[in-house]
Write an enzyme that holds these catalytic residues in place. Sequence first.
Site, short mmCIF file in Angstrom:
data_model
loop_
_atom_site.label_atom_id
_atom_site.label_comp_id
_atom_site.label_asym_id
_atom_site.label_seq_id
_atom_site.Cartn_x
_atom_site.Cartn_y
_atom_site.Cartn_z
N GLN A 69 0.82 -1.23 0.00
CA GLN A 69 0.00 0.00 0.00
C GLN A 69 0.85 1.26 0.00
OE1 GLN A 69 -3.08 0.74 -0.54
NE2 GLN A 69 -3.81 -1.35 -0.72
N SER A 70 2.06 1.17 -0.51
CA SER A 70 2.97 2.32 -0.49
C SER A 70 2.41 3.51 -1.27
CB SER A 70 4.30 1.88 -1.09
OG SER A 70 5.07 3.00 -1.46
#
Length: 317
Positions: A69-70
């Site tokens: 989920q960067s």
Amino acid sequence: MKLIKPKKIIPRTPIEKFTGVKTKTELFIKRDDLNGLLVSGNKARKLEYLIADALNKNCDSLITCGPTQSNHCRTTVVFARYFGLTPYLFLRGKPKKFSNGNLLINRLLDAKITYITPSRYYKRRIETMAEFAQKLIKKGKKPYIIPEGGSNEIGALGYLDCMREMEEFIKNKKIDAIYCAVGSGGTYAGLLLGKTLLNLHLDINGIIICDTVEYFTEKILKICEKAIYRFNLKIKINPKDLKLIAGFVGPGYAIPYPAELKTIRKIAKSGIILEPVYTGKTFYGMLQDIKKKNYKKVIFIHTGGIFSIFSFNKILL
Ligand SMILES: Cc1ncc(COP(=O)(O)O)c(C=O)c1O
């Protein structure tokens, strides 16, 4: 060497007074969450410089890494697509059937994703990206590697800019301190470079959201050192100016805890969305920290990250 001219695609952001919580300290928020949509938050400021460097070197692809989920990976992918480069990601974790938040955007923009195990990520992410770059070079491509979080001496210039944007406000309002999240150190390093260069007298408090104060002290000083050397900045960083605060990571990176979630829900009622990985922990940490200090006025840097909330839908409500 001269400073790199950034590819300016995001606007200046406002600093707003925040009255959504009762505190003896006056709170302001630097709304870097409002600098865009797909390209937004602190990563956009860093990428304006990193993409400029990549384009100056005639690169045709970007390689970077991060958790699934960067925000940094998503912003890199969007920048790459805007400027006609191919985005390659090394994501920590396993492929998922259901993609949401940042991952959904990465997939929609057809980022070339390789999933790697956490142990390989932590031990060999730099080597993994370098080896992959060599493979692309053999195929005739010109890749540009961006480190985790865009945190190096080039990315940090984005937050030197941010400090310049805030300079007048800081002086006029007599701001005592800034608070920001520290996840890979580039935002903090840029702010510290800016404070030193502009000779501003205020604390820059970084709430760490993973790792340790020792780890980030070394990393941030190294980024600053490299920036000073590479861009011939006539300053010296005083290590005593590093004010990194531990105690708000909770059970671990990207794992929320009840007091943090309570803060996120409370702040949301004022129309400001924090997320559980970085800004939620940092805002909560700031509220605790200002109780111990004699600050009259502080600025919270809202570093964005809106899309990750969609991967926390159950726990947030
Ligand atoms: C929304 C958000 N805030 C803060 C940070 C931390 O900034 P930095 O990596 O520059 O320390 C990150 C990324 O790590 C982020 O995605």
